[in-house]
Scaffold this motif. Structure first.
Motif, mmCIF file in Angstrom:
data_model
loop_
_atom_site.group_PDB
_atom_site.id
_atom_site.type_symbol
_atom_site.label_atom_id
_atom_site.label_comp_id
_atom_site.label_asym_id
_atom_site.label_seq_id
_atom_site.Cartn_x
_atom_site.Cartn_y
_atom_site.Cartn_z
ATOM 1 N N GLY A 154 0.808 -1.215 0.000
ATOM 2 C CA GLY A 154 0.000 0.000 0.000
ATOM 3 C C GLY A 154 0.836 1.257 0.000
ATOM 4 O O GLY A 154 2.040 1.236 -0.278
ATOM 5 N N PRO A 155 0.213 2.379 0.320
ATOM 6 C CA PRO A 155 0.979 3.621 0.450
ATOM 7 C C PRO A 155 2.008 3.480 1.564
ATOM 8 O O PRO A 155 1.720 2.896 2.608
ATOM 9 N N ILE A 156 3.186 3.991 1.360
ATOM 10 C CA ILE A 156 4.192 3.973 2.415
ATOM 11 C C ILE A 156 3.795 5.013 3.454
ATOM 12 O O ILE A 156 3.434 6.147 3.098
ATOM 13 N N PRO A 157 3.795 4.647 4.731
ATOM 14 C CA PRO A 157 3.386 5.601 5.771
ATOM 15 C C PRO A 157 4.117 6.928 5.640
ATOM 16 O O PRO A 157 5.309 6.986 5.317
ATOM 17 N N ALA A 158 3.399 8.013 5.922
ATOM 18 C CA ALA A 158 3.916 9.360 5.706
ATOM 19 C C ALA A 158 5.234 9.609 6.431
ATOM 20 O O ALA A 158 6.119 10.302 5.912
ATOM 21 N N GLU A 159 5.399 9.036 7.615
ATOM 22 C CA GLU A 159 6.610 9.318 8.398
ATOM 23 C C GLU A 159 7.882 8.781 7.754
ATOM 24 O O GLU A 159 8.990 9.207 8.090
ATOM 25 N N PHE A 160 7.729 7.846 6.795
ATOM 26 C CA PHE A 160 8.909 7.244 6.183
ATOM 27 C C PHE A 160 9.202 7.780 4.781
ATOM 28 O O PHE A 160 10.216 7.419 4.179
ATOM 29 N N ARG A 161 8.333 8.630 4.252
ATOM 30 C CA ARG A 161 8.507 9.076 2.865
ATOM 31 C C ARG A 161 9.700 10.006 2.713
ATOM 32 O O ARG A 161 10.476 9.858 1.753
ATOM 33 N N ARG A 162 9.876 10.937 3.591
ATOM 34 C CA ARG A 162 11.045 11.820 3.522
ATOM 35 C C ARG A 162 12.349 11.043 3.770
ATOM 36 O O ARG A 162 13.331 11.222 3.044
ATOM 37 N N PRO A 163 12.386 10.175 4.782
ATOM 38 C CA PRO A 163 13.616 9.400 5.002
ATOM 39 C C PRO A 163 13.985 8.476 3.840
ATOM 40 O O PRO A 163 15.147 8.073 3.728
ATOM 41 N N MET A 164 13.010 8.153 2.985
ATOM 42 C CA MET A 164 13.330 7.337 1.812
ATOM 43 C C MET A 164 14.361 8.014 0.921
ATOM 44 O O MET A 164 15.151 7.336 0.252
ATOM 45 N N ASN A 190 7.345 4.013 -5.646
ATOM 46 C CA ASN A 190 8.624 4.338 -5.011
ATOM 47 C C ASN A 190 9.320 5.512 -5.698
ATOM 48 O O ASN A 190 9.878 6.397 -5.044
ATOM 49 N N CYS A 191 9.278 5.504 -7.020
ATOM 50 C CA CYS A 191 9.931 6.581 -7.784
ATOM 51 C C CYS A 191 9.250 7.930 -7.547
ATOM 52 O O CYS A 191 9.909 8.974 -7.549
ATOM 53 N N LEU A 192 7.954 7.902 -7.355
ATOM 54 C CA LEU A 192 7.233 9.147 -7.082
ATOM 55 C C LEU A 192 7.633 9.728 -5.733
ATOM 56 O O LEU A 192 7.825 10.950 -5.604
ATOM 57 N N TYR A 193 7.752 8.891 -4.726
ATOM 58 C CA TYR A 193 8.223 9.401 -3.435
ATOM 59 C C TYR A 193 9.627 9.992 -3.580
ATOM 60 O O TYR A 193 9.935 11.043 -3.017
ATOM 61 N N ALA A 194 10.479 9.306 -4.331
ATOM 62 C CA ALA A 194 11.838 9.807 -4.551
ATOM 63 C C ALA A 194 11.812 11.141 -5.295
ATOM 64 O O ALA A 194 12.581 12.063 -4.979
ATOM 65 N N ALA A 195 10.918 11.259 -6.275
ATOM 66 C CA ALA A 195 10.791 12.515 -7.014
ATOM 67 C C ALA A 195 10.359 13.644 -6.087
ATOM 68 O O ALA A 195 10.876 14.770 -6.163
ATOM 69 N N GLY A 196 9.436 13.345 -5.197
ATOM 70 C CA GLY A 196 8.992 14.351 -4.240
ATOM 71 C C GLY A 196 10.108 14.814 -3.324
ATOM 72 O O GLY A 196 10.129 15.964 -2.892
ATOM 73 N N ASN A 197 11.037 13.930 -3.046
ATOM 74 C CA ASN A 197 12.164 14.266 -2.176
ATOM 75 C C ASN A 197 13.307 14.952 -2.917
ATOM 76 O O ASN A 197 14.242 15.450 -2.287
ATOM 77 N N SER A 198 13.237 14.960 -4.232
ATOM 78 C CA SER A 198 14.383 15.395 -5.039
ATOM 79 C C SER A 198 14.608 16.903 -5.033
ATOM 80 O O SER A 198 15.735 17.374 -5.209
ATOM 81 N N GLY A 199 13.527 17.677 -4.887
ATOM 82 C CA GLY A 199 13.635 19.126 -5.030
ATOM 83 C C GLY A 199 13.852 19.561 -6.466
ATOM 84 O O GLY A 199 14.108 20.731 -6.745
ATOM 85 N N ASP A 200 13.717 18.629 -7.403
ATOM 86 C CA ASP A 200 13.984 18.892 -8.819
ATOM 87 C C ASP A 200 12.676 19.208 -9.528
ATOM 88 O O ASP A 200 11.887 18.308 -9.849
ATOM 89 N N MET A 201 12.442 20.477 -9.810
ATOM 90 C CA MET A 201 11.195 20.889 -10.444
ATOM 91 C C MET A 201 11.060 20.355 -11.860
ATOM 92 O O MET A 201 9.951 20.292 -12.409
ATOM 93 N N ALA A 202 12.170 19.946 -12.465
ATOM 94 C CA ALA A 202 12.110 19.379 -13.814
ATOM 95 C C ALA A 202 11.344 18.056 -13.835
ATOM 96 O O ALA A 202 10.910 17.613 -14.896
ATOM 97 N N LEU A 203 11.144 17.457 -12.663
ATOM 98 C CA LEU A 203 10.418 16.195 -12.587
ATOM 99 C C LEU A 203 8.901 16.391 -12.498
ATOM 100 O O LEU A 203 8.152 15.412 -12.545
#
Length: 346
Positions: free
Chosen positions: A225-235, A305-318
């Protein structure tokens, strides 16, 4: 007892010829405490959604629980020690991090083939009945490997070898032969806590104890399922597995990089660009990860997983690649895309 020194020496030689880096033998009842520890871990719910751990706990608790006739367990290790630093992409938000073990071919098929070859050799030499396992049956590989002298279970709960660090794939041969056993390996972790400190999600409630529900390897691979919110940034940019606790182990300095062709890194999997991964459909995903362990999680979980990583990237090009998944028919993917959008535009 079967197996005078000549047979055991020949067994080790044949294992080395087949590509195994380590071999040890223990009796089938060498780890009587493993069953109680497993049951406590399950009772505490630390296995998360891995229901198969619970459903076959009795068989997993002891080799005889799986096969009553087994007398000896031969444990084999195959090195996959990387030449590249697994932590080298930290902070490179436009790239995804894939666990070292999945940089090339899925190890299961290769190691099982070698186990079967060694098993055939042993039957021809000494007889007996046997079964082979490589992470595909309820087998406590790590405690058995420690009892066989291959290494010890470190504070990160994985096997640590003085020669190969934290980078061993494990396989087992159960046999009805009563073979001479090796001495268990002493624990060499000492006061070191590097693996505990390195974990980005505090998945170790205590040394030698892992709560899978907090582990990024579990969350990115086994959790559906969705990864719990508390772990998305640490990913951060981890999109399949996590090697942090393994990578920081000081014993890795003795590990020689594996030269096994099947485990040499494929360039497209060692530093993949998130922008390209987010554009994968099912067919392209299967083609890219053909033969890799990554394929088994499926394209939707991988895109999550890639979407969470994109959210953490700070890369607006994504942003365009993320926006493309907002309307996904998979609610988990759509939710991950919405989170990534908010994270990027906040």
């Amino acid at each position: 007892m079967v197996g005078e020194p000549r047979l055991i020496a020949a067994l080790r030689g044949e294992a080395e010829r087949l590509g195994f880096a380590a071999l040890g033998v223990c009796s089938a009842d060498a780890v009587p405490q493993a069953g109680a520890r497993l049951r406590q871990w399950l009772d505490d719910g630390c296995h998360g959604e891995m229901i198969w751990m619970e459903s076959r706990a009795d068989a997993r608790a002891s080799p005889k629980g799986l096969w009553p006739d087994v007398k000896s367990v031969i444990m084999l290790g195959t090195s996959y020690a990387p030449a590249l630093d697994p932590l080298r992409l930290a902070g490179q938000g436009d790239k995804g991090v894939i666990s070292v073990y999945a940089w090339n071919r899925d190890y299961h098929d290769l190691i099982k083939k070698r186990l079967k070859a060694l098993a055939r050799w042993l039957v021809a030499e000494a007889g007996g009945e046997l079964k082979v396992f490589v992470d595909t049956a309820p087998v406590m590989e790590k405690p058995l490997a420690a009892a066989s002298g291959l290494g010890w279970q470190g504070k990160h709960t994985n096997l640590v070898s003085r020669d190969h660090g934290s980078w061993l794939f494990l396989g087992a041969i159960y046999t009805t032969l009563a073979l001479p056993v090796d001495e268990p390996h002493a624990d060499r972790c000492g006061s070191c806590t590097r693996c505990q400190v390195a974990c980005p999600t505090d998945a170790f409630p205590a040394p030698y104890r892992l709560d899978a529900r907090r582990c990024l390897a579990y969350l990115t691979i086994e959790h559906s399922g969705p990864i719990p919110a508390e772990f998305r940034r640490p990913m951060a940019n981890r999109i399949y597995g996590c090697d942090d606790c393994l990578s920081v182990c000081p014993w890795n300095r003795f590990a020689k990089a594996s030269e096994e062709p099947a485990f040499l890194p494929r360039s497209e999997l060692t530093a993949p660009k998130l922008a390209e991964l987010l554009c994968l459909d099912d067919a392209a995903f299967r083609a890219l990860f053909s033969g890799s362990a990554v394929k088994r999680i499926g394209v939707k979980r991988f895109i999550r997983n890639c979407l969470y990583a994109a959210g953490n990237s700070g890369d607006m090009a994504l942003l365009p690649a993320v926006q493309a998944h907002l309307g996904s028919d998979d609610p988990v993917v759509a939710d991950a895309a919405a989170w990534a959008m908010e994270a990027l535009t906040a």
